[in-house]
Write a protein that holds these residues in place. Structure first.
Motif, PDB file in Angstrom:
ATOM      1  N   LEU A 163      21.743   3.759  13.706  1.00  0.00           N
ATOM      2  CA  LEU A 163      21.969   4.945  12.893  1.00  0.00           C
ATOM      3  C   LEU A 163      21.191   6.110  13.497  1.00  0.00           C
ATOM      4  N   PRO A 164      21.865   7.206  13.857  1.00  0.00           N
ATOM      5  CA  PRO A 164      21.173   8.354  14.453  1.00  0.00           C
ATOM      6  C   PRO A 164      20.236   9.036  13.470  1.00  0.00           C
ATOM      7  N   ILE A 165      19.167   9.609  14.025  1.00  0.00           N
ATOM      8  CA  ILE A 165      18.185  10.361  13.251  1.00  0.00           C
ATOM      9  C   ILE A 165      18.373  11.848  13.534  1.00  0.00           C
ATOM     10  N   GLY A 166      18.505  12.640  12.475  1.00  0.00           N
ATOM     11  CA  GLY A 166      18.624  14.081  12.642  1.00  0.00           C
ATOM     12  C   GLY A 166      17.283  14.733  12.902  1.00  0.00           C
ATOM     13  N   LYS A 167      17.299  16.020  13.203  1.00  0.00           N
ATOM     14  CA  LYS A 167      16.059  16.750  13.472  1.00  0.00           C
ATOM     15  C   LYS A 167      15.119  16.718  12.277  1.00  0.00           C
ATOM     16  N   ASP A 168      15.697  16.656  11.075  1.00  0.00           N
ATOM     17  CA  ASP A 168      14.891  16.656   9.860  1.00  0.00           C
ATOM     18  C   ASP A 168      14.511  15.254   9.410  1.00  0.00           C
ATOM     19  N   GLY A 169      14.826  14.246  10.234  1.00  0.00           N
ATOM     20  CA  GLY A 169      14.479  12.871   9.911  1.00  0.00           C
ATOM     21  C   GLY A 169      15.521  12.123   9.116  1.00  0.00           C
ATOM     22  N   ARG A 170      16.538  12.821   8.632  1.00  0.00           N
ATOM     23  CA  ARG A 170      17.578  12.156   7.844  1.00  0.00           C
ATOM     24  C   ARG A 170      18.455  11.278   8.737  1.00  0.00           C
ATOM     25  N   LEU A 171      19.009  10.262   8.133  1.00  0.00           N
ATOM     26  CA  LEU A 171      19.856   9.327   8.858  1.00  0.00           C
ATOM     27  C   LEU A 171      21.324   9.700   8.728  1.00  0.00           C
ATOM     28  N   ALA A 172      22.044   9.597   9.837  1.00  0.00           N
ATOM     29  CA  ALA A 172      23.498   9.751   9.831  1.00  0.00           C
ATOM     30  C   ALA A 172      24.130   8.361   9.734  1.00  0.00           C
ATOM     31  N   PRO A 173      25.415   8.290   9.397  1.00  0.00           N
ATOM     32  CA  PRO A 173      26.087   6.977   9.374  1.00  0.00           C
ATOM     33  C   PRO A 173      26.023   6.302  10.736  1.00  0.00           C
ATOM     34  N   ALA A 174      26.154   4.995  10.721  1.00  0.00           N
ATOM     35  CA  ALA A 174      26.013   4.195  11.938  1.00  0.00           C
ATOM     36  C   ALA A 174      26.990   4.628  13.021  1.00  0.00           C
ATOM     37  N   THR A 175      26.479   4.724  14.250  1.00  0.00           N
ATOM     38  CA  THR A 175      27.316   5.013  15.416  1.00  0.00           C
ATOM     39  C   THR A 175      27.620   3.752  16.213  1.00  0.00           C
ATOM     40  N   ALA A 176      26.934   2.656  15.880  1.00  0.00           N
ATOM     41  CA  ALA A 176      27.197   1.374  16.542  1.00  0.00           C
ATOM     42  C   ALA A 176      26.999   0.263  15.520  1.00  0.00           C
ATOM     43  N   PHE A 177      27.873  -0.732  15.590  1.00  0.00           N
ATOM     44  CA  PHE A 177      27.786  -1.900  14.713  1.00  0.00           C
ATOM     45  C   PHE A 177      28.327  -3.090  15.497  1.00  0.00           C
ATOM     46  N   VAL A 178      27.536  -4.173  15.548  1.00  0.00           N
ATOM     47  CA  VAL A 178      27.953  -5.371  16.279  1.00  0.00           C
ATOM     48  C   VAL A 178      27.845  -6.572  15.346  1.00  0.00           C
ATOM     49  N   GLN A 179      28.945  -7.279  15.194  1.00  0.00           N
ATOM     50  CA  GLN A 179      28.969  -8.498  14.385  1.00  0.00           C
ATOM     51  C   GLN A 179      28.789  -9.710  15.296  1.00  0.00           C
ATOM     52  N   HIS A 180      27.709 -10.465  15.079  1.00  0.00           N
ATOM     53  CA  HIS A 180      27.522 -11.693  15.844  1.00  0.00           C
ATOM     54  C   HIS A 180      28.446 -12.786  15.324  1.00  0.00           C
ATOM     55  N   LYS A 181      28.751 -13.755  16.200  1.00  0.00           N
ATOM     56  CA  LYS A 181      29.625 -14.852  15.831  1.00  0.00           C
ATOM     57  C   LYS A 181      29.042 -16.167  16.346  1.00  0.00           C
ATOM     58  N   GLY A 182      29.296 -17.240  15.597  1.00  0.00           N
ATOM     59  CA  GLY A 182      28.854 -18.553  16.033  1.00  0.00           C
ATOM     60  C   GLY A 182      27.956 -19.219  15.006  1.00  0.00           C
ATOM     61  N   SER A 183      27.344 -20.331  15.417  1.00  0.00           N
ATOM     62  CA  SER A 183      26.468 -21.108  14.541  1.00  0.00           C
ATOM     63  C   SER A 183      25.512 -21.924  15.402  1.00  0.00           C
ATOM     64  N   GLY A 184      24.580 -22.624  14.724  1.00  0.00           N
ATOM     65  CA  GLY A 184      23.614 -23.460  15.421  1.00  0.00           C
ATOM     66  C   GLY A 184      23.679 -24.887  14.929  1.00  0.00           C
ATOM     67  N   PRO A 185      22.806 -25.768  15.436  1.00  0.00           N
ATOM     68  CA  PRO A 185      22.902 -27.191  15.131  1.00  0.00           C
ATOM     69  C   PRO A 185      22.378 -27.601  13.759  1.00  0.00           C
ATOM     70  N   VAL A 186      21.578 -26.749  13.101  1.00  0.00           N
ATOM     71  CA  VAL A 186      21.012 -27.100  11.796  1.00  0.00           C
ATOM     72  C   VAL A 186      21.872 -26.444  10.720  1.00  0.00           C
ATOM     73  N   ALA A 187      22.741 -27.255  10.122  1.00  0.00           N
ATOM     74  CA  ALA A 187      23.752 -26.711   9.219  1.00  0.00           C
ATOM     75  C   ALA A 187      23.154 -25.979   8.020  1.00  0.00           C
ATOM     76  N   SER A 188      22.002 -26.437   7.538  1.00  0.00           N
ATOM     77  CA  SER A 188      21.416 -25.826   6.354  1.00  0.00           C
ATOM     78  C   SER A 188      20.870 -24.424   6.610  1.00  0.00           C
ATOM     79  N   ARG A 189      20.578 -24.094   7.853  1.00  0.00           N
ATOM     80  CA  ARG A 189      20.003 -22.790   8.186  1.00  0.00           C
ATOM     81  C   ARG A 189      20.827 -22.015   9.186  1.00  0.00           C
ATOM     82  N   GLN A 190      21.653 -22.715   9.960  1.00  0.00           N
ATOM     83  CA  GLN A 190      22.342 -22.068  11.074  1.00  0.00           C
ATOM     84  C   GLN A 190      23.859 -22.214  10.974  1.00  0.00           C
ATOM     85  N   GLU A 191      24.354 -22.146   9.731  1.00  0.00           N
ATOM     86  CA  GLU A 191      25.786 -22.270   9.499  1.00  0.00           C
ATOM     87  C   GLU A 191      26.569 -21.051   9.981  1.00  0.00           C
ATOM     88  N   ALA A 192      25.839 -19.963  10.259  1.00  0.00           N
ATOM     89  CA  ALA A 192      26.443 -18.693  10.660  1.00  0.00           C
ATOM     90  C   ALA A 192      25.380 -17.885  11.384  1.00  0.00           C
TER      91      ALA A 192
END
Length: 404
Positions: A163-192
Motif C-alpha cells: 500500500l503506497p504512503i502519501g506525503k502526509d502519511g496516509r495510505l492509498a489502496p493496495a498497488t500490489a496483491f499476491v495470493q499464495h497457493k499450496g499447503s504443507g505436511p502438517v494438516a492441522s496447521r498447514q492446510e493452506a
C-alpha cells in the motif's frame, strides 16, 4: 497518487537513510554498514506496544525508557482500532502503521492497516486513515526503506500486499496483491498458505515473505517507486518440512538472514545474495534447551544492531534464546536462555542503540525490560515492568535530547 519525480525520490531516500536509527543504505553491489547510535544525556527511548484489543480500549500503548537508569514510564494509550497487534515505524519516525488483525473489514473477508501521525514533541498518535489489506487476519506490517510503501502479510488469507504512503502519511489502496497457493505436511496447521511476515532486504530491491503454511520464504522483486511485487528468478527458499517459518531478520552486513520457525522452534540461518535475492541455508539450530521436552513454539527473531547477537522468543518455554553470530560465516552459537518474566512471549525489540531489550508477554499481560551485555549479549532484567493487556508487538526509536 502521483509518485515523486526521480530526483526527489533520490533526495527523499537519502534523507530517510540519514534519519533512520540504524542506517542500511548501501551503494549498488556493496555490503550495508550498520551505524549504531550512541545514547547521549537527555536522549529518550520511545516505544510503542501493539496488542489484541477492542476498539474502545487502548490497543496501542506509548512508553519511554530513560537510557541511563533504565526507568520505564507509561505515557499514553490510543484507542479506536480492533486488534492492532503488529506495528511499524516509518523510517523518518513521522508516522506509525498498525494492522487490524480481523477477518472481516467493511463486509469483506479482509483485515486493515491504519496510519497514524506521530507528534514530534509528545510522540502521541493522531489517526490519519485506514485501508483494506485484501486478505483476512493481517499479522505483520513493515515500511520499505525509502518510506514510500507499507507491506503487509495476511495470515488467514495467505496473501501479501503493498500500500503506497502519501506525503502526509496516509495510505492509498493496495498497488500490489499476491495470493499464495499450496499447503504443507502438517494438516492441522498447514492446510493452506499462511503468510506470517514480509520484509524488504537492506538494498530495498527484494521482498521476502515467510509463509508458515508452505514452509517457504517467498521472494519477490520489489519496486518501491511503483509499489509493485513480481516473482523473483529464484522464487523461494524452503525450510525443513513442518517447520512453519514465521519471522525473518537480516544481519547488518546484508549478507545473512535468519528465520524463526514457529512449529519446530528452530532458527534457520541463510546466506543471502543481494544481487539475486536468493537464500542459501547454512544452518538450522534449536531455540530450546536440550533438556526441555514440553510444548513450545517460536515467535520473534531480532538481530542486535551490532550484528554480534541474535535473539528468538519461545512461547511455552517462555524464554528468549540468545545466540552469538560468527561474523565470517553467519552461523549461530546458542549461548543461553533468559526467562521473559511472563507467559507466552510474542514480540520483542532491541532499542537502536543496542542497550535494552523489551519483551511482550501476551498471556501474563506485561512487558519486561532487560539490559543487554555489550560483550556477551546476555540479558539481565532491570526490574522495570508494566501491565499491558495482551501485548504482541514492540517498536522502539530514539528521541534525541533537545539541542541547546
Amino acid at each position: 497518487m502521483n509518485p515523486p519525480a526521480p530526483g526527489r525520490r533520490a533526495l527523499l531516500r537519502a534523507l530517510l537513510c540519514l534519519a533512520a536509527a540504524t542506517v542500511l543504505c548501501p551503494l549498488a553491489g556493496s555490503a550495508p554498514v550498520a551505524t549504531v547510535p550512541v545514547l547521549k544525556a537527555g536522549d529518550k527511548i520511545v516505544l510503542y506496544v501493539g496488542t489484541y484489543a477492542r476498539p474502545d480500549t487502548d490497543g496501542i500503548r506509548l512508553f519511554e525508557i530513560e537510557p541511563q537508569s533504565g526507568a520505564l514510564t507509561a505515557v499514553a494509550g490510543f484507542s479506536g482500532v480492533t486488534n492492532p497487534s503488529f506495528l511499524a515505524l516509518h523510517p523518518g519516525h513521522r508516522f506509525l502503521y498498525a494492522v487490524s488483525e480481523v477477518g472481516d473489514y467493511e463486509g469483506k473477508k479482509a483485515g486493515a492497516v491504519s496510519a497514524y501521525q506521530i507528534d514530534p514533541s509528545t510522540h502521541h498518535l493522531t489517526f490519519l486513515n485506514r485501508q483494506s489489506t485484501g486478505g483476512d487476519s493481517p499479522c505483520f506490517v513493515t515500511v520499505d526503506r525509502t518510506g514510500q510503501n507499507v507491506l503487509v502479510a495476511n495470515y488467514g488469507g495467505g496473501s501479501i500486499a503493498v500500500l503506497p504512503i502519501g506525503k502526509d502519511g496516509r495510505l492509498a489502496p493496495a498497488t500490489a496483491f499476491v495470493q499464495h497457493k499450496g499447503s504443507g505436511p502438517v494438516a492441522s496447521r498447514q492446510e493452506a498458505p499462511h503468510a506470517h511476515s514480509i520484509n524488504v532486504d537492506p538494498a530495498n530491491r527484494y521482498a521476502l515473505a515467510a509463509d508458515l503454511g508452505l514452509d517457504r520464504i517467498m521472494v519477490y522483486r520489489f519496486d518501491a517507486d511503483r509499489g509493485t511485487l513480481k516473482p523473483n528468478s529464484v522464487p523461494f527458499a524452503a525450510v525443513v518440512p513442518g517447520s512453519g517459518p514465521r519471522h525473518l531478520a537480516f544481519a547488518p552486513d546484508g549478507r545473512h538472514a535468519y528465520v524463526i520457525n514457529e512449529m519446530k522452534s528452530t532458527l534457520t540461518a541463510f546466506k543471502y545474495d543481494p544481487k539475486l535475492g536468493s537464500l542459501k541455508e547454512i544452518q538450522t539450530i534449536s531455540a530450546l534447551p536440550e533438556d526441555y521436552h514440553g510444548s513450545s513454539t517460536g515467535a520473534e527473531v531480532v538481530v542486535h544492531p551490532s550484528g554480534k547477537f541474535l535473539y528468538g522468543s519461545n512461547r511455552g518455554h517462555d524464554s528468549l534464546a540468545i545466540y552469538s553470530i560468527d561474523s565470517a560465516s553467519g552461523k549461530l552459537t546458542l549461548t543461553g536462555h533468559a526467562s521473559t518474566g511472563g507467559k507466552t512471549p510474542r514480540g520483542f525489540a532491541v532499542d537502536p542503540s543496542g542497550r535494552y531489550l523489551v519483551a511482550a508477554n501476551q498471556d501474563s499481560n506485561n512487558i519486561v525490560v532487560f539490559r543487554i551485555d555489550p560483550e556477551t549479549g546476555a540479558l539481565a532484567p532491570t526490574g522495570q515492568t508494566a501491565e499491558v493487556p495482551k501485548p504482541v508487538a514492540v517498536r522502539m526509536m530514539i528521541e534525541p535530547a533537545p539541542a541547546h
